[in-house]
Design a protein around this motif. Structure first.
Motif, PDB file in Angstrom:
ATOM      1  N   ILE A  74      51.579 131.588  16.344  1.00 44.11           N
ATOM      2  CA  ILE A  74      53.119 131.795  16.092  1.00 44.11           C
ATOM      3  C   ILE A  74      53.496 130.614  15.030  1.00 44.11           C
ATOM      4  O   ILE A  74      53.564 129.416  15.489  1.00 44.11           O
ATOM      5  N   TRP A  75      53.833 130.784  13.780  1.00 41.34           N
ATOM      6  CA  TRP A  75      54.548 130.032  12.753  1.00 41.34           C
ATOM      7  C   TRP A  75      56.125 130.085  13.014  1.00 41.34           C
ATOM      8  O   TRP A  75      56.535 131.137  12.943  1.00 41.34           O
ATOM      9  N   LEU A  76      56.588 128.951  13.825  1.00 36.95           N
ATOM     10  CA  LEU A  76      58.102 128.949  14.083  1.00 36.95           C
ATOM     11  C   LEU A  76      58.546 128.281  13.023  1.00 36.95           C
ATOM     12  O   LEU A  76      58.529 126.822  13.113  1.00 36.95           O
ATOM     13  N   ASN A  77      59.379 128.537  11.787  1.00 42.05           N
ATOM     14  CA  ASN A  77      59.683 127.962  10.751  1.00 42.05           C
ATOM     15  C   ASN A  77      61.600 128.013  10.577  1.00 42.05           C
ATOM     16  O   ASN A  77      61.843 129.038  10.624  1.00 42.05           O
ATOM     17  N   TRP A  78      61.818 126.978  10.015  1.00 38.24           N
ATOM     18  CA  TRP A  78      63.328 127.183   9.659  1.00 38.24           C
ATOM     19  C   TRP A  78      63.163 128.266   8.331  1.00 38.24           C
ATOM     20  O   TRP A  78      62.200 128.106   7.488  1.00 38.24           O
ATOM     21  N   GLU A 134      65.417 127.663   2.993  1.00 36.50           N
ATOM     22  CA  GLU A 134      65.870 128.963   2.698  1.00 36.50           C
ATOM     23  C   GLU A 134      64.621 129.962   2.906  1.00 36.50           C
ATOM     24  O   GLU A 134      63.635 129.743   2.386  1.00 36.50           O
ATOM     25  N   ALA A 135      65.003 131.198   3.781  1.00 43.37           N
ATOM     26  CA  ALA A 135      63.757 132.058   3.838  1.00 43.37           C
ATOM     27  C   ALA A 135      63.103 132.629   2.700  1.00 43.37           C
ATOM     28  O   ALA A 135      63.917 132.941   1.527  1.00 43.37           O
ATOM     29  N   GLY A 136      61.857 132.591   2.352  1.00 47.07           N
ATOM     30  CA  GLY A 136      61.271 133.107   1.101  1.00 47.07           C
ATOM     31  C   GLY A 136      60.885 132.013   0.042  1.00 47.07           C
ATOM     32  O   GLY A 136      60.740 132.278  -0.885  1.00 47.07           O
ATOM     33  N   SER A 137      61.530 130.736   0.281  1.00 49.87           N
ATOM     34  CA  SER A 137      61.712 130.057  -0.752  1.00 49.87           C
ATOM     35  C   SER A 137      60.452 129.048  -0.630  1.00 49.87           C
ATOM     36  O   SER A 137      59.605 128.991   0.499  1.00 49.87           O
ATOM     37  N   TRP A 138      59.985 128.249  -1.794  1.00 50.98           N
ATOM     38  CA  TRP A 138      58.761 127.266  -1.571  1.00 50.98           C
ATOM     39  C   TRP A 138      59.090 126.318  -0.542  1.00 50.98           C
ATOM     40  O   TRP A 138      58.309 125.932   0.174  1.00 50.98           O
ATOM     41  N   ALA A 139      60.273 126.016  -0.503  1.00 53.24           N
ATOM     42  CA  ALA A 139      60.822 124.798   0.337  1.00 53.24           C
ATOM     43  C   ALA A 139      60.545 125.097   1.963  1.00 53.24           C
ATOM     44  O   ALA A 139      60.259 124.316   2.651  1.00 53.24           O
ATOM     45  N   ALA A 140      60.686 126.344   2.188  1.00 56.69           N
ATOM     46  CA  ALA A 140      60.590 126.747   3.603  1.00 56.69           C
ATOM     47  C   ALA A 140      59.081 127.442   4.067  1.00 56.69           C
ATOM     48  O   ALA A 140      58.762 127.487   4.947  1.00 56.69           O
ATOM     49  N   ALA A 141      58.165 127.335   2.853  1.00 57.94           N
ATOM     50  CA  ALA A 141      56.783 127.851   3.258  1.00 57.94           C
ATOM     51  C   ALA A 141      56.200 126.699   3.894  1.00 57.94           C
ATOM     52  O   ALA A 141      56.094 125.550   3.847  1.00 57.94           O
ATOM     53  N   VAL A 142      55.098 127.260   4.744  1.00 54.01           N
ATOM     54  CA  VAL A 142      54.077 126.672   5.135  1.00 54.01           C
ATOM     55  C   VAL A 142      53.180 125.481   4.328  1.00 54.01           C
ATOM     56  O   VAL A 142      52.631 126.279   3.269  1.00 54.01           O
ATOM     57  N   VAL A 143      52.948 124.646   4.414  1.00 56.57           N
ATOM     58  CA  VAL A 143      52.165 123.826   3.563  1.00 56.57           C
ATOM     59  C   VAL A 143      50.757 124.424   3.078  1.00 56.57           C
ATOM     60  O   VAL A 143      50.234 125.054   4.022  1.00 56.57           O
ATOM     61  N   ASN A 153      61.500 133.247  11.916  1.00 53.63           N
ATOM     62  CA  ASN A 153      62.330 132.262  11.302  1.00 53.63           C
ATOM     63  C   ASN A 153      63.321 131.889  12.423  1.00 53.63           C
ATOM     64  O   ASN A 153      63.451 132.712  13.333  1.00 53.63           O
ATOM     65  N   LYS A 154      63.657 130.488  12.412  1.00 47.96           N
ATOM     66  CA  LYS A 154      64.469 130.082  13.323  1.00 47.96           C
ATOM     67  C   LYS A 154      65.444 129.321  12.379  1.00 47.96           C
ATOM     68  O   LYS A 154      65.529 128.878  11.444  1.00 47.96           O
ATOM     69  N   TYR A 155      66.763 129.151  13.182  1.00 44.84           N
ATOM     70  CA  TYR A 155      68.127 128.601  12.535  1.00 44.84           C
ATOM     71  C   TYR A 155      68.630 127.293  13.268  1.00 44.84           C
ATOM     72  O   TYR A 155      69.901 126.977  12.982  1.00 44.84           O
ATOM     73  N   ARG A 156      68.097 127.042  14.150  1.00 45.66           N
ATOM     74  CA  ARG A 156      68.461 125.895  15.119  1.00 45.66           C
ATOM     75  C   ARG A 156      67.291 125.090  15.453  1.00 45.66           C
ATOM     76  O   ARG A 156      66.076 125.207  15.158  1.00 45.66           O
TER      77      ARG A 156
END
Length: 256
Positions: free
Chosen positions: A99-103, A142-151, A164-167
């Motif tokens: 499970i990838w739990l990401n902003w 931001e969801a879907g952006s390069w910044a939020a992508a997994v390396v 996606n998480k927000y906290r």
């Protein structure tokens, strides 16, 4: 008449027909693994376990990401990459969910409070959540952006699960708990960054919800001072779960 299956996972299904509703879940055979913690052994059931990888995203782990642009040394945040590269394929082969739990924030930031927007932007005139990065122009986390992508070094497989998480906690205002219940997961392995912030907050909330929690020491890191990591490892082992090493899991799986 044939029965129809209702349920998104094999672990949590009904079989229904016009005559009967069968709510019996299948009995699952245990697959035990014995891992060494800091002071004793712990036995877990790999068939009811999942790996939660927290925030291994460009904004935290890439030099052109958010923290890198703020002047933070992101090299410590990259430390989990190598051990995760070894662990992830083995867990996938063993059918342990990843499970990838990401902003992954909304573009309008309507679910983000001023207290969250204040983080890393205390004066309000810096680069905060949702603001464009100087080099790529990608909006921070931001969801879907390069910044939020997994390396790139940890490219997820198509069968992995994304939340996606927000906290700081991945359980707050997300579907994570529902997904885990549908998977019939009782044990969570935690990896990622920052271990003293989002990883710890999510692990604590998992503990509060009754999950068995194991922190993978070699697969987690932080850009905070060393004493923050030391305190986190101590408190996890003392209060919230167990501190183990991914090589222990690799050894168990390869021995099967």
């Amino acid at each position: 008449m044939p029965a129809y299956v209702l349920g998104s996972t094999q672990q949590n299904q009904w079989r229904v027909s016009p005559e009967v509703v069968d709510t019996l879940r299948p009995t699952r055979q245990s697959r035990s693994a014995t891992l060494e913690t800091r002071n004793r052994s712990v036995i877990i059931d790999l068939n009811r376990s999942a790996l939660v990888v927290v925030d291994m995203q460009n904004d935290f782990c890439h030099p052109d990401g958010w923290l890198g642009n703020l002047g933070v040394d992101i090299n410590p945040a990259r430390a989990p990459i190598s051990p995760l590269q070894q662990l992830l394929p083995t867990l996938r082969e063993a059918d342990v969910p990843i499970i990838w739990l990401n902003w992954g924030n909304r573009p309008d930031k309507l679910n983000l409070s001023p207290a969250l927007l204040h983080v890393y932007n205390p004066q309000g005139d810096g680069i905060g959540l949702g603001d464009p990065l100087p080099i790529s122009g990608a909006p921070v986390l931001e969801a879907g952006s390069w910044a939020a992508a997994v390396v790139d070094e940890l490219k997820p497989s198509e069968d992995d699960i994304h939340v996606n998480k927000y906290r700081m906690s991945g359980f707050q205002d997300t579907e994570l708990d529902s997904i885990l219940r549908n998977l019939d997961v009782t044990t969570l392995l935690f990896a990622g960054v920052n271990v003293d912030q989002c990883v710890l907050c999510t692990l604590q909330d998992a503990n509060f919800r009754g999950y068995d929690c194991l922190l993978l020491e070699d697969c987690s890191a932080t850009t905070s001072p060393d004493y923050c990591r030391d305190a986190t490892l101590y408190n996890v082992q003392q209060c919230f779960g167990f501190v183990v090493n991914s090589t222990e899991i690799l050894h168990q799986l390869k021995a099967d």
